[in-house]
Each structure stands twice: as C-alpha cells, then as structure tokens.
Design a protein around this motif. Structure first.
Motif, PDB file in Angstrom:
ATOM      1  N   PRO A 144      97.720 100.996  11.072  1.00 39.70           N
ATOM      2  CA  PRO A 144      97.268 101.571  12.335  1.00 39.70           C
ATOM      3  C   PRO A 144      98.156 102.740  12.739  1.00 39.70           C
ATOM      4  O   PRO A 144      99.321 102.821  12.316  1.00 39.70           O
ATOM      5  CB  PRO A 144      97.409 100.402  13.320  1.00 39.70           C
TER       6      PRO A 144
ATOM      7  N   HIS B  68      91.316 101.056  25.003  1.00 41.34           N
ATOM      8  CA  HIS B  68      90.432 102.046  24.403  1.00 41.34           C
ATOM      9  C   HIS B  68      89.872 101.536  23.078  1.00 41.34           C
ATOM     10  O   HIS B  68      90.468 100.677  22.420  1.00 41.34           O
ATOM     11  CB  HIS B  68      91.185 103.336  24.088  1.00 41.34           C
TER      12      HIS B  68
ATOM     13  N   ALA C 107     100.002 106.964  26.927  1.00 46.27           N
ATOM     14  CA  ALA C 107      99.821 106.912  25.482  1.00 46.27           C
ATOM     15  C   ALA C 107      99.351 105.519  25.045  1.00 46.27           C
ATOM     16  O   ALA C 107      99.424 104.549  25.779  1.00 46.27           O
ATOM     17  CB  ALA C 107     101.128 107.276  24.800  1.00 46.27           C
ATOM     18  N   PHE C 108      98.885 105.464  23.788  1.00 47.53           N
ATOM     19  CA  PHE C 108      98.371 104.224  23.211  1.00 47.53           C
ATOM     20  C   PHE C 108      99.501 103.577  22.412  1.00 47.53           C
ATOM     21  O   PHE C 108      99.845 104.053  21.322  1.00 47.53           O
ATOM     22  CB  PHE C 108      97.201 104.509  22.271  1.00 47.53           C
TER      23      PHE C 108
ATOM     24  N   TYR D 131      96.003 112.547  26.802  1.00 48.76           N
ATOM     25  CA  TYR D 131      95.531 111.299  27.397  1.00 48.76           C
ATOM     26  C   TYR D 131      95.506 111.360  28.918  1.00 48.76           C
ATOM     27  O   TYR D 131      95.715 110.349  29.594  1.00 48.76           O
ATOM     28  CB  TYR D 131      96.359 110.108  26.899  1.00 48.76           C
TER      29      TYR D 131
ATOM     30  N   TRP E 246      89.501 111.737  26.363  1.00 45.57           N
ATOM     31  CA  TRP E 246      90.780 111.701  25.662  1.00 45.57           C
ATOM     32  C   TRP E 246      90.536 112.420  24.327  1.00 45.57           C
ATOM     33  O   TRP E 246      89.481 112.259  23.709  1.00 45.57           O
ATOM     34  CB  TRP E 246      91.189 110.261  25.409  1.00 45.57           C
TER      35      TRP E 246
ATOM     36  N   TYR F 126     101.360 110.817  17.228  1.00 42.41           N
ATOM     37  CA  TYR F 126     101.214 109.589  16.465  1.00 42.41           C
ATOM     38  C   TYR F 126     101.408 109.879  14.984  1.00 42.41           C
ATOM     39  O   TYR F 126     101.062 110.957  14.500  1.00 42.41           O
ATOM     40  CB  TYR F 126      99.817 108.982  16.656  1.00 42.41           C
TER      41      TYR F 126
ATOM     42  N   TRP G  15      98.102  99.300  18.559  1.00 44.25           N
ATOM     43  CA  TRP G  15      96.822  99.519  17.897  1.00 44.25           C
ATOM     44  C   TRP G  15      96.507  98.320  16.994  1.00 44.25           C
ATOM     45  O   TRP G  15      97.404  97.723  16.409  1.00 44.25           O
ATOM     46  CB  TRP G  15      96.864 100.756  17.001  1.00 44.25           C
ATOM     47  N   GLY G  16      95.225  98.047  16.839  1.00 44.76           N
ATOM     48  CA  GLY G  16      94.814  97.072  15.847  1.00 44.76           C
ATOM     49  C   GLY G  16      94.638  97.736  14.487  1.00 44.76           C
ATOM     50  O   GLY G  16      94.731  98.958  14.365  1.00 44.76           O
TER      51      GLY G  16
ATOM     52  N   PHE H  62      92.135 114.072  20.427  1.00 49.84           N
ATOM     53  CA  PHE H  62      93.149 114.153  19.387  1.00 49.84           C
ATOM     54  C   PHE H  62      93.033 115.507  18.693  1.00 49.84           C
ATOM     55  O   PHE H  62      91.925 116.068  18.584  1.00 49.84           O
ATOM     56  CB  PHE H  62      92.943 113.064  18.329  1.00 49.84           C
TER      57      PHE H  62
ATOM     58  N   PHE I  69     100.999 114.064  29.706  1.00 53.17           N
ATOM     59  CA  PHE I  69      99.809 113.568  29.029  1.00 53.17           C
ATOM     60  C   PHE I  69      99.689 114.006  27.566  1.00 53.17           C
ATOM     61  O   PHE I  69      98.582 114.040  27.017  1.00 53.17           O
ATOM     62  CB  PHE I  69      98.566 114.001  29.799  1.00 53.17           C
TER      63      PHE I  69
ATOM     64  N   TYR J 161      96.380 106.290  32.450  1.00 55.03           N
ATOM     65  CA  TYR J 161      96.520 107.552  31.716  1.00 55.03           C
ATOM     66  C   TYR J 161      97.906 107.617  31.086  1.00 55.03           C
ATOM     67  O   TYR J 161      98.828 108.240  31.614  1.00 55.03           O
ATOM     68  CB  TYR J 161      96.261 108.727  32.664  1.00 55.03           C
TER      69      TYR J 161
ATOM     70  N   VAL K 191      88.886 103.564  19.488  1.00 53.26           N
ATOM     71  CA  VAL K 191      89.061 104.814  18.747  1.00 53.26           C
ATOM     72  C   VAL K 191      88.453 104.602  17.368  1.00 53.26           C
ATOM     73  O   VAL K 191      88.526 103.496  16.823  1.00 53.26           O
ATOM     74  CB  VAL K 191      90.562 105.177  18.624  1.00 53.26           C
TER      75      VAL K 191
ATOM     76  N   GLN L 149      97.849 114.137  20.818  1.00 55.99           N
ATOM     77  CA  GLN L 149      96.800 113.557  21.657  1.00 55.99           C
ATOM     78  C   GLN L 149      96.990 113.959  23.109  1.00 55.99           C
ATOM     79  O   GLN L 149      98.119 113.995  23.616  1.00 55.99           O
ATOM     80  CB  GLN L 149      96.835 112.019  21.571  1.00 55.99           C
TER      81      GLN L 149
ATOM     82  N   LEU M 212     102.636 105.104  17.658  1.00 52.16           N
ATOM     83  CA  LEU M 212     103.069 106.038  18.690  1.00 52.16           C
ATOM     84  C   LEU M 212     104.500 106.484  18.416  1.00 52.16           C
ATOM     85  O   LEU M 212     105.407 105.645  18.278  1.00 52.16           O
ATOM     86  CB  LEU M 212     102.978 105.373  20.073  1.00 52.16           C
TER      87      LEU M 212
ATOM     88  N   TYR N 220      84.661 104.919  30.499  1.00 50.89           N
ATOM     89  CA  TYR N 220      84.320 106.276  30.083  1.00 50.89           C
ATOM     90  C   TYR N 220      83.955 106.235  28.607  1.00 50.89           C
ATOM     91  O   TYR N 220      84.459 105.397  27.863  1.00 50.89           O
ATOM     92  CB  TYR N 220      85.506 107.229  30.286  1.00 50.89           C
ATOM     93  N   TYR N 221      83.094 107.197  28.209  1.00 53.46           N
ATOM     94  CA  TYR N 221      82.629 107.257  26.825  1.00 53.46           C
ATOM     95  C   TYR N 221      82.638 108.691  26.320  1.00 53.46           C
ATOM     96  O   TYR N 221      82.418 109.635  27.089  1.00 53.46           O
ATOM     97  CB  TYR N 221      81.198 106.718  26.707  1.00 53.46           C
TER      98      TYR N 221
ATOM     99  N   PHE O 220      86.792 103.920  26.917  1.00 50.46           N
ATOM    100  CA  PHE O 220      87.928 103.447  27.724  1.00 50.46           C
ATOM    101  C   PHE O 220      87.437 102.455  28.756  1.00 50.46           C
ATOM    102  O   PHE O 220      86.327 102.594  29.287  1.00 50.46           O
ATOM    103  CB  PHE O 220      88.559 104.649  28.425  1.00 50.46           C
TER     104      PHE O 220
ATOM    105  N   TRP P 151      88.434 109.526  19.832  1.00 47.39           N
ATOM    106  CA  TRP P 151      88.341 108.593  20.947  1.00 47.39           C
ATOM    107  C   TRP P 151      86.873 108.244  21.199  1.00 47.39           C
ATOM    108  O   TRP P 151      85.999 109.123  21.153  1.00 47.39           O
ATOM    109  CB  TRP P 151      88.963 109.208  22.194  1.00 47.39           C
TER     110      TRP P 151
ATOM    111  N   SER Q 235      89.259 111.586  30.827  1.00 49.68           N
ATOM    112  CA  SER Q 235      88.116 111.722  29.936  1.00 49.68           C
ATOM    113  C   SER Q 235      87.681 113.170  29.763  1.00 49.68           C
ATOM    114  O   SER Q 235      87.635 113.908  30.749  1.00 49.68           O
ATOM    115  CB  SER Q 235      86.955 110.895  30.515  1.00 49.68           C
TER     116      SER Q 235
END
Lengths: 107, 120
Positions: free
Chosen positions: A44, B35, B106-107, A92, A97, A37, B110-111, A99, A33, B104, B37, A90, A47, B59-60, B50, B47, A95
């Motif tokens: 953006p 997610h 990695a991301f 992940y 999550w 980045y 991304w935008g 950084f 986990f 669960y 971010v 990070q 990863l 989740y927040y 999710f 973050w 909750s």
C-alpha cells in the motif's frame, strides 16, 4: 480542481545519490494540504510527508519536503535500495482530492 | 496494530454491481474520516470517494457520481463502497485509506486493496 503535475516522470539514480522530485500545482494551495507518498509494488502507499514539510511517523530523516504556493519538492538525501519506488504528491484540502501522476525513482 | 483490510472485489460484467468492504482494526472508526482510492492497471492513484467520521457527508469523483455510494457502519468499524453500473474503465485495485486527523488531512493508513475487474 487542483491539478498536480510531477516531474520528472522517471528518475534514474544509484544508491547513495540524492533525488529531487518536483510537484507543481495548477493554483496556489496552502502548504497544510500537500502530502507525499511512496508506493512500492505490491504494497500500500506509505505516507512520507504531510503539510508539505512534516515527516510522518517513522519516516527517516533522509526524506524532506519543502515548497509553498504552487511549487513543492520532495528530496531524498541518500538513496537506499528500498527507496526505489513511485512517489506521488497529493492535495487533500477538499473535493476533489487529487494526486500527481507520480515519479518513478529507478536504479 | 492499526490495520485496514478490503474485501469484495472480483470479476463482474459491464453494468453489474459489487460491494466492497473495508474493515478497520486497532483504532476506533468513529474518530476518523475515510476515503476510497483506486489504481487502474499501469496507472497512478485516483481518489474515488470520501465519507466523514460520522457518515454525515460524502464526496465523489465526477466519473463515479450517481453510480457509487460510500457508507460506513461505525459499530462494525467497517466502511463500504457500493458500485453499480460498472464500466470497464472502473477496473482497478480499490484501496481504503484513513484520514490522519479531521476531514482534510493526509492519508496515514492504507489497506492492501482489492481488485475489481469489469469485463464481459
């Protein structure tokens, strides 16, 4: 909550040099986990590393991740001009999550 | 080409509302958890929220609980963030990100982000 503390805050190096970035977790976390980045201005986040040591698709082999438990490291073996950016670790695993606060690698 | 594009940002007064959208292309939305971010000016990544691939769980981060709602419409490959009772400290670039696999992970995509400014 897993708090990630990155050091140093800023790393001043030259192209061709090696960079070593640290990420320390407030509690033991599973390597599965932990990710890294790269974030360049106006782009953006990208990863680099997932599972603490696995390079993401298309990431050059000069980037490597290592570590376990609470201490993790991102190494860049030979800095290229495009590597000067901010790097985040990070967690992940659930909750929240989280950084790290980031390490800026500058010339 | 896998892509995420955010929209809906802007300037809003404290206490106001905004709805952000994140449109995905090049992949099937229902297969991926997502997610939101954010990055406040001069700050790091934070973050926000999710949502599972099927929208069944959310989740927040504590600072937005009760004010923000994440949702998705997989038929439109689009995710949303409804932001109510906005505060100046919510000012940030908001980006959506895709989870690489499962819930669960990695991301991996991304935008570019959309700017939200909360100011009177």
């Amino acid at each position: 909550e897993v708090v990630l503390t990155q050091s140093p805050g800023t790393l001043s190096l030259s192209p061709g040099e090696r960079a070593t970035l640290s990420c320390r977790a407030s509690q033991t976390i599973t390597t599965t986990f932990l990710g890294w980045y790269q974030h360049r201005p106006g782009q953006p986040p990208r990863l680099l590393i997932h599972g603490a040591s696995s390079r993401a698709t298309g990431i050059p082999d000069r980037f490597s991740g290592s570590g376990s438990g609470t201490d993790f490291t991102l190494a860049i073996s030979r800095l290229e001009p495009e590597d000067f950016a901010v790097y985040y670790c990070q967690y992940y695993g659930g909750s929240p999550w989280t950084f790290g606060q980031g390490t800026k690698v500058e010339i | 080409q896998v892509q995420l594009v955010e929209s809906g940002g802007g300037v809003v007064q404290p206490g106001g509302s905004l709805r952000l959208s994140c449109a995905g292309s090049g992949f099937t939305s229902i297969n991926y958890a997502m997610h939101w971010v954010r990055q406040a000016p001069g700050k790091g990544l934070e973050w926000v929220a999710f949502i599972r691939s099927d929208g069944s769980n959310e989740y927040y981060t504590d600072s937005v609980k009760g004010r923000f709602t994440i949702s998705r419409d997989n038929s439109k490959n689009t995710m949303y963030l409804q932001m109510n009772s906005l505060r100046p400290e919510d000012t940030a670039v908001y980006s959506c990100a895709r989870v690489m696999s499962g819930n669960y992970d990695a991301f991996d995509v991304w935008g570019q982000g959309t700017m939200v400014i909360v100011s009177s």
